[in-house]
Design a protein around this motif. Structure first.
Motif, short mmCIF file in Angstrom:
data_model
loop_
_atom_site.label_atom_id
_atom_site.label_comp_id
_atom_site.label_asym_id
_atom_site.label_seq_id
_atom_site.Cartn_x
_atom_site.Cartn_y
_atom_site.Cartn_z
N VAL A 1 -5.19 4.64 -5.67
CA VAL A 1 -4.86 3.31 -5.16
C VAL A 1 -4.70 2.30 -6.29
O VAL A 1 -4.36 1.14 -6.04
CB VAL A 1 -5.92 2.80 -4.16
CG1 VAL A 1 -5.90 3.63 -2.89
CG2 VAL A 1 -7.30 2.80 -4.78
N MET B 1 0.83 -1.21 0.00
CA MET B 1 0.00 0.00 0.00
C MET B 1 0.86 1.26 0.00
O MET B 1 0.56 2.24 -0.68
CB MET B 1 -0.92 -0.01 1.22
CG MET B 1 -1.84 1.21 1.31
SD MET B 1 -3.03 1.33 -0.04
CE MET B 1 -4.23 0.09 0.45
N THR C 1 -9.63 -2.12 -2.01
CA THR C 1 -9.09 -0.98 -2.74
C THR C 1 -10.15 -0.30 -3.59
O THR C 1 -10.10 0.92 -3.82
CB THR C 1 -7.91 -1.42 -3.63
OG1 THR C 1 -8.34 -2.47 -4.50
CG2 THR C 1 -6.76 -1.92 -2.78
#
Length: 303
Positions: free
Chosen positions: A233, A74, A279
């Motif tokens: 993301v 991440m 996500t």
């Protein structure tokens, strides 16, 4: 007199006949497959199928939220995406303004074509070029050694600390020209008499850009900002596959490649699906926040 909904449908049957095939295809290929998200609550096995795989509840979500590798992934995803947003978003606006300021002619058309061209080349081609340029005997090292700035070649592709910047600037090279299209299209809708009046009043070129051009494309800037933030993301899987190697894996592994390696590589389909679903929710939240922010600071609301 208010016409009923059914009467409206009947009166527009020609248009309805054109749009309904697209709606049906959207339902079949976009919405029905969402039923497969049930695997995020299962320990899914392709042999046992959706209906026989054991139900595990939120175990897959708990697993990746407690996975230290997920947080590293991440961090890589957000770091690379924020760098791309920082450079590509204003870069496309600046390039569009510069192209718009050129006089119509061969040079302007040539500049536009050259800036668009990398977008149409696959990462299999561009990635190979980047790797070649950054190799020990590549273009970059030859230039730096020729200028006597370094004494020996720098192997940037093997340095994990350099990967974020390599991914950012290679993506900037590929996409910044393509990103100017909407801005240039919006600039054509600006009333030219505004520029003429500003010139008569003694406004410089920079003042005309600041006071006329940028406000004229502000709705498009807002739209592109919302879409860019919502995709933070996400990451370019093709680019990652081409530039990733075992030596830079610690900084090059992003969510998309992590899901791919976990799901298809290790066979952990439910775990990978849970990461992807998480996500997706984050992307929706970021989209709503970005839209809210543009509304609050005075820009047009997009959605």
């Amino acid at each position: 007199m208010k016409v009923s909904f059914i009467k409206k449908i009947k009166s527009q049957w020609q248009l309805q006949a054109m749009i309904w095939p697209s709606i049906i295809l959207l339902i079949i290929f976009a919405y029905i497959p969402m039923l497969g998200l049930i695997v995020v609550f299962q320990n899914y096995s392709p042999i046992e199928g959706f209906f026989n795989s054991p139900f595990v509840g939120l175990q897959n979500f708990q697993q990746f939220l407690g996975d230290s590798q997920f947080y590293q992934v991440m961090t890589n995803t957000l770091g690379i995406s924020l760098l791309k947003l920082l450079f590509e978003f204003p870069g496309a606006i600046i390039l569009a303004v510069l192209i718009n300021e050129l006089k119509d002619g061969l040079f302007k058309r040539f500049t536009q074509t050259v800036s668009y061209l990398p977008h149409f080349l696959a990462w299999t081609i561009l990635g190979g070029m980047v790797i070649s340029w950054l190799s020990s005997n590549g273009l970059l090292n030859n230039i730096l050694m020729g200028l006597h700035l370094i004494n020996k070649p720098i192997l940037l592709m093997t340095q994990s600390g350099a990967y974020w910047w390599i991914a950012t600037f290679s993506d900037l090279w590929k996409e910044v020209g393509w990103g100017t299209i909407l801005y240039l299209a919006a600039m054509t809708g600006i009333d030219p008499t505004l520029y003429e009046a500003a010139t008569v009043d003694g406004a410089s070129r920079l003042r005309r850009i600041w006071s006329i051009t940028l406000p004229g494309i502000l709705p498009i800037i807002s739209l592109m900002f919302v879409l860019s933030v919502s995709g933070i993301v996400g990451s370019n899987l093709d680019q990652t596959f081409m530039l990733q190697n075992t030596l830079n894996m610690s900084t090059s592994e992003v969510i998309d490649s992590f899901v791919y390696h976990t799901g298809l590589g290790n066979g952990s389909f439910s775990y990978a699906a849970a990461v992807g679903l998480f996500t997706s929710f984050v992307s929706i939240i970021l989209l709503l926040l970005a839209n809210f922010a543009t509304k609050k600071i005075g820009k047009a609301e997009i959605f």
